[in-house]
Design a protein around this motif. Structure first.
Motif, short mmCIF file in Angstrom:
data_model
loop_
_atom_site.label_atom_id
_atom_site.label_comp_id
_atom_site.label_asym_id
_atom_site.label_seq_id
_atom_site.Cartn_x
_atom_site.Cartn_y
_atom_site.Cartn_z
N PHE A 11 0.80 -1.22 0.00
CA PHE A 11 0.00 0.00 0.00
C PHE A 11 0.84 1.27 0.00
O PHE A 11 0.30 2.36 0.07
CB PHE A 11 -0.95 0.01 1.20
CG PHE A 11 -2.00 -1.06 1.13
CD1 PHE A 11 -3.02 -0.97 0.19
CD2 PHE A 11 -1.97 -2.15 1.97
CE1 PHE A 11 -3.99 -1.94 0.10
CE2 PHE A 11 -2.94 -3.14 1.89
CZ PHE A 11 -3.95 -3.03 0.95
N ASP A 12 2.14 1.16 -0.10
CA ASP A 12 3.03 2.31 -0.03
C ASP A 12 2.65 3.45 -0.97
O ASP A 12 2.65 4.59 -0.56
CB ASP A 12 4.48 1.88 -0.26
CG ASP A 12 5.45 3.03 -0.15
OD1 ASP A 12 5.37 3.75 0.87
OD2 ASP A 12 6.25 3.22 -1.06
N PRO A 13 2.33 3.18 -2.23
CA PRO A 13 2.02 4.30 -3.10
C PRO A 13 0.67 4.96 -2.80
O PRO A 13 0.39 6.04 -3.28
CB PRO A 13 2.00 3.69 -4.50
CG PRO A 13 1.77 2.24 -4.30
CD PRO A 13 2.31 1.91 -2.95
N ASN A 30 -5.23 10.13 -13.36
CA ASN A 30 -4.60 9.59 -14.57
C ASN A 30 -3.73 8.36 -14.26
O ASN A 30 -2.62 8.23 -14.76
CB ASN A 30 -3.80 10.68 -15.29
CG ASN A 30 -3.49 10.32 -16.72
OD1 ASN A 30 -4.15 9.48 -17.33
ND2 ASN A 30 -2.48 10.96 -17.27
N GLY A 31 -4.23 7.50 -13.37
CA GLY A 31 -3.52 6.28 -13.04
C GLY A 31 -2.33 6.44 -12.12
O GLY A 31 -1.56 5.52 -11.90
N GLU A 32 -2.18 7.62 -11.54
CA GLU A 32 -1.03 7.92 -10.68
C GLU A 32 -1.51 8.40 -9.31
O GLU A 32 -2.33 9.31 -9.22
CB GLU A 32 -0.19 9.01 -11.34
CG GLU A 32 0.98 9.49 -10.55
CD GLU A 32 1.69 10.65 -11.24
OE1 GLU A 32 2.05 11.61 -10.54
OE2 GLU A 32 1.87 10.60 -12.46
N ALA A 70 -7.94 13.85 -18.00
CA ALA A 70 -7.31 12.55 -18.21
C ALA A 70 -8.36 11.48 -18.55
O ALA A 70 -8.09 10.56 -19.32
CB ALA A 70 -6.53 12.13 -16.98
N ALA A 71 -9.55 11.60 -17.98
CA ALA A 71 -10.60 10.60 -18.21
C ALA A 71 -11.34 10.82 -19.52
O ALA A 71 -11.96 9.91 -20.06
CB ALA A 71 -11.61 10.64 -17.07
N TYR A 72 -11.26 12.04 -20.06
CA TYR A 72 -12.03 12.37 -21.27
C TYR A 72 -11.33 11.91 -22.48
O TYR A 72 -10.65 11.71 -23.14
CB TYR A 72 -12.29 13.88 -21.29
CG TYR A 72 -13.15 14.30 -22.43
CD1 TYR A 72 -14.47 13.91 -22.49
CD2 TYR A 72 -12.65 15.09 -23.44
CE1 TYR A 72 -15.29 14.30 -23.55
CE2 TYR A 72 -13.45 15.49 -24.49
CZ TYR A 72 -14.77 15.09 -24.54
OH TYR A 72 -15.57 15.49 -25.56
#
Length: 72
Positions: A11-13, A30-32, A70-72
């Motif tokens: 779970f670090d990130p 955006n996946g980050e 990012a999702a669009y």
């Protein structure tokens, strides 16, 4: 090959630990996983006794706009 299954590394990130030991979860854009610029948070409480078990970072308008773009 050695596999490390420690939950802390898994779970670090996702979160950082506050000075009081309560985890502060990051936001996903955006996946980050990232921290917000403002550092505002809101508490997550357990229904058992209303104690704080975690904090979640509050997204700013800029964070929300980045996520929508990012999702669009």
């Amino acid at each position: 090959m050695e596999v490390n299954l420690e939950l802390d590394s898994l779970f670090d990130p996702l979160y950082i630990e506050a000075a009081d030991g309560i985890p502060v979860f990051k936001i996903l854009v955006n996946g980050e996983w990232r921290q917000t610029e403002e550092g505002r948070t809101f508490d997550v409480k357990t229904p058992i006794d209303e104690s704080v078990i975690a904090r979640v970072q509050a997204a700013s308008v800029r964070n929300v706009n980045e996520a929508v773009k990012a999702a669009y």
